[in-house]
Design a protein around this motif. Structure first.
Motif, PDB file in Angstrom:
ATOM      1  N   LYS A 115       0.814  -1.262   0.032  1.00 40.28           N
ATOM      2  CA  LYS A 115       0.037   0.041   0.092  1.00 40.28           C
ATOM      3  C   LYS A 115       0.843   1.241  -0.008  1.00 40.28           C
ATOM      4  CE  LYS A 115      -4.616  -0.843   1.515  1.00 40.28           C
ATOM      5  NZ  LYS A 115      -5.744   0.225   1.238  1.00 40.28           N
ATOM      6  N   PRO A 119      -1.750   2.468  -3.316  1.00 42.13           N
ATOM      7  CA  PRO A 119      -2.474   3.062  -1.998  1.00 42.13           C
ATOM      8  C   PRO A 119      -4.065   2.166  -2.305  1.00 42.13           C
ATOM      9  CG  PRO A 119      -1.703   4.832  -3.032  1.00 42.13           C
ATOM     10  CD  PRO A 119      -1.135   3.836  -3.888  1.00 42.13           C
ATOM     11  N   SER A 120      -4.367   1.772  -3.652  1.00 44.03           N
ATOM     12  CA  SER A 120      -5.739   1.255  -3.983  1.00 44.03           C
ATOM     13  C   SER A 120      -5.674  -0.297  -3.856  1.00 44.03           C
ATOM     14  CB  SER A 120      -6.373   1.839  -5.135  1.00 44.03           C
ATOM     15  OG  SER A 120      -5.340   1.311  -6.263  1.00 44.03           O
TER      16      SER A 120
END
Length: 130
Positions: A115, A119-120
């Motif tokens: 992440k 981040p997604s």
């Protein structure tokens, strides 16, 4: 009388008589094996025959166009060498999947690291193939 045939005859009789006294070695082999080894080998064969992806966790880091998916996969491969990445097509998107984790805990630990760059990203279990 010719001595040569007599010598051959005596030698033949001697060899025949002595060969009946020659005894080959005989032996038995006993294998002492823990019975659990057979059970473990049977279990391993069963696991190998099953679909190994159906019971494992993966991390998805991208879903979208093929060009972008290939770019994301290359970026992941250059950043992380601990886990393998895989480009998968599920209509209508290309997806980048990472790892093949046996437990949710392993996947959670990996997700924390992934992440930071993606981040997604999220954890999931692939659907069983029918």
């Amino acid at each position: 009388m010719n001595i040569k045939p007599l010598k051959i005859l005596c030698l033949s009789i001697g060899l025949t008589l002595t060969s009946s006294y020659v005894i080959a070695q005989e032996g038995t082999v006993t294998v002492n094996q823990d019975p659990e080894i057979s059970a473990i080998l049977k279990l391993k064969k069963q696991i190998n025959n099953e679909d190994e992806d159906s019971d494992r966790y993966k991390i998805q880091i991208y879903s979208g166009s093929r060009q972008r998916a290939e770019s994301i996969e290359n970026s992941f491969d250059s950043s992380f060498n601990s886990w393998s990445s895989k480009l998968v097509y599920e209509t209508p998107n290309y997806k980048v999947w990472v790892g093949n984790f046996r437990t949710r805990l392993e996947a959670d630990k990996a997700l924390l690291k992934v992440k930071k760059n993606f981040p997604s990203a999220f954890i999931f279990k692939p659907k069983k193939k029918s």
